[in-house]
Design a protein around this motif. Sequence first.
Motif, short mmCIF file in Angstrom:
data_model
loop_
_atom_site.label_atom_id
_atom_site.label_comp_id
_atom_site.label_asym_id
_atom_site.label_seq_id
_atom_site.Cartn_x
_atom_site.Cartn_y
_atom_site.Cartn_z
N ILE A 24 0.87 -1.18 0.00
CA ILE A 24 0.00 0.00 0.00
C ILE A 24 0.90 1.22 0.00
O ILE A 24 1.66 1.46 0.93
CB ILE A 24 -0.95 0.00 1.21
CG1 ILE A 24 -1.83 -1.26 1.16
CG2 ILE A 24 -1.80 1.26 1.22
CD1 ILE A 24 -2.72 -1.44 2.35
N ARG A 25 0.82 1.99 -1.05
CA ARG A 25 1.68 3.16 -1.23
C ARG A 25 1.04 4.40 -0.59
O ARG A 25 -0.15 4.44 -0.34
CB ARG A 25 1.94 3.39 -2.70
CG ARG A 25 2.60 2.17 -3.34
CD ARG A 25 3.39 2.55 -4.56
NE ARG A 25 4.04 1.38 -5.12
CZ ARG A 25 5.29 1.02 -4.83
NH1 ARG A 25 6.00 1.72 -3.99
NH2 ARG A 25 5.82 -0.05 -5.38
N ILE A 26 1.84 5.39 -0.36
CA ILE A 26 1.42 6.61 0.34
C ILE A 26 0.21 7.26 -0.32
O ILE A 26 -0.72 7.66 0.33
CB ILE A 26 2.60 7.60 0.44
CG1 ILE A 26 3.79 6.99 1.17
CG2 ILE A 26 2.16 8.90 1.12
CD1 ILE A 26 3.56 6.56 2.60
N GLY A 27 0.16 7.38 -1.63
CA GLY A 27 -0.94 8.04 -2.32
C GLY A 27 -2.18 7.18 -2.51
O GLY A 27 -3.19 7.66 -3.02
N ASP A 28 -2.12 5.92 -2.10
CA ASP A 28 -3.25 5.00 -2.30
C ASP A 28 -4.39 5.21 -1.31
O ASP A 28 -5.50 4.74 -1.54
CB ASP A 28 -2.80 3.54 -2.20
CG ASP A 28 -1.88 3.14 -3.34
OD1 ASP A 28 -1.78 3.89 -4.32
OD2 ASP A 28 -1.25 2.06 -3.24
N VAL A 29 -4.11 5.88 -0.19
CA VAL A 29 -5.12 6.07 0.85
C VAL A 29 -5.12 7.51 1.33
O VAL A 29 -4.17 8.25 1.09
CB VAL A 29 -4.89 5.12 2.06
CG1 VAL A 29 -5.00 3.66 1.66
CG2 VAL A 29 -3.55 5.38 2.70
N GLY A 30 -6.19 7.89 2.03
CA GLY A 30 -6.29 9.22 2.59
C GLY A 30 -7.36 9.23 3.66
O GLY A 30 -7.98 8.20 3.95
N PRO A 31 -7.60 10.38 4.25
CA PRO A 31 -8.65 10.45 5.27
C PRO A 31 -10.00 10.13 4.65
O PRO A 31 -10.23 10.38 3.47
CB PRO A 31 -8.60 11.89 5.76
CG PRO A 31 -7.81 12.64 4.75
CD PRO A 31 -6.98 11.67 3.99
N PRO A 32 -10.92 9.55 5.43
CA PRO A 32 -12.24 9.22 4.89
C PRO A 32 -12.97 10.47 4.39
O PRO A 32 -12.86 11.53 4.98
CB PRO A 32 -12.99 8.60 6.06
CG PRO A 32 -12.02 8.42 7.15
CD PRO A 32 -10.79 9.21 6.83
N ALA A 33 -13.69 10.30 3.31
CA ALA A 33 -14.42 11.43 2.72
C ALA A 33 -15.58 11.84 3.62
O ALA A 33 -16.33 11.00 4.11
CB ALA A 33 -14.94 11.06 1.34
N LEU A 34 -15.68 13.13 3.87
CA LEU A 34 -16.82 13.68 4.60
C LEU A 34 -17.86 14.21 3.64
O LEU A 34 -19.02 14.36 3.98
CB LEU A 34 -16.36 14.84 5.50
CG LEU A 34 -15.46 14.50 6.66
CD1 LEU A 34 -15.06 15.77 7.40
CD2 LEU A 34 -16.14 13.56 7.61
N ILE A 35 -17.40 14.52 2.43
CA ILE A 35 -18.28 15.13 1.43
C ILE A 35 -18.26 14.25 0.18
O ILE A 35 -17.20 13.84 -0.29
CB ILE A 35 -17.79 16.55 1.08
CG1 ILE A 35 -17.89 17.44 2.32
CG2 ILE A 35 -18.58 17.12 -0.08
CD1 ILE A 35 -17.33 18.83 2.13
N ASP A 36 -19.45 13.95 -0.33
CA ASP A 36 -19.58 13.18 -1.56
C ASP A 36 -19.90 14.12 -2.72
O ASP A 36 -20.37 15.24 -2.53
CB ASP A 36 -20.71 12.15 -1.44
CG ASP A 36 -20.29 10.96 -0.59
OD1 ASP A 36 -19.15 10.51 -0.73
OD2 ASP A 36 -21.12 10.50 0.22
N ARG A 37 -19.70 13.63 -3.91
CA ARG A 37 -20.03 14.41 -5.12
C ARG A 37 -21.53 14.71 -5.12
O ARG A 37 -22.34 13.87 -4.75
CB ARG A 37 -19.65 13.60 -6.35
CG ARG A 37 -19.92 14.31 -7.65
CD ARG A 37 -19.40 13.44 -8.82
NE ARG A 37 -19.95 13.87 -10.07
CZ ARG A 37 -19.48 14.88 -10.79
NH1 ARG A 37 -18.44 15.57 -10.34
NH2 ARG A 37 -20.02 15.21 -11.93
#
Length: 145
Positions: A70-83
């Motif tokens: 799992i690379r650094i750019g593969d994940v992030g904080p969970p989305a709070l806002i959807d499209r």
Amino acid sequence: MKYLFAIFLAILTPPAHADTVLAGRTMRAHSVLTEADLKLSPGDVPGSYISVDELVGMETRVVLYAGRPIRIGDVGPPALIDRNQIVRLLYNTGGLQIAAEGRSLSRGGVGDRIRVMNLSSRSTITGTVRPDGSVTVAPPQIPGS
């Protein structure tokens, strides 16, 4: 002689060992990671996570394939806002505060910069997602100030 001894010790010292976090199963983008989704593998893969604790609760940004690092750019904080979600836009500068409603044009988590369409003016602006799910719009930067 001191330098020779230091070089001799450096040669005899084994290299540092690091683990790499692998996906335990194939996961779709926008999945929230749990400890059961991850496994450690001996070896160091540059640009990859080395601790399971860093990843638990994070959201996948891309598809993760079982057994791959799992690379650094593969994940992030969970989305709070959807499209297409209606969000509150906040503009603060000096003593002026403006709040308006907007429609999100993309997904975003805390700290992400997303595009939002102001529902009153129909103009598209970029702002930063706040922990409460609102979007802060910064005043434009004037060159030279």
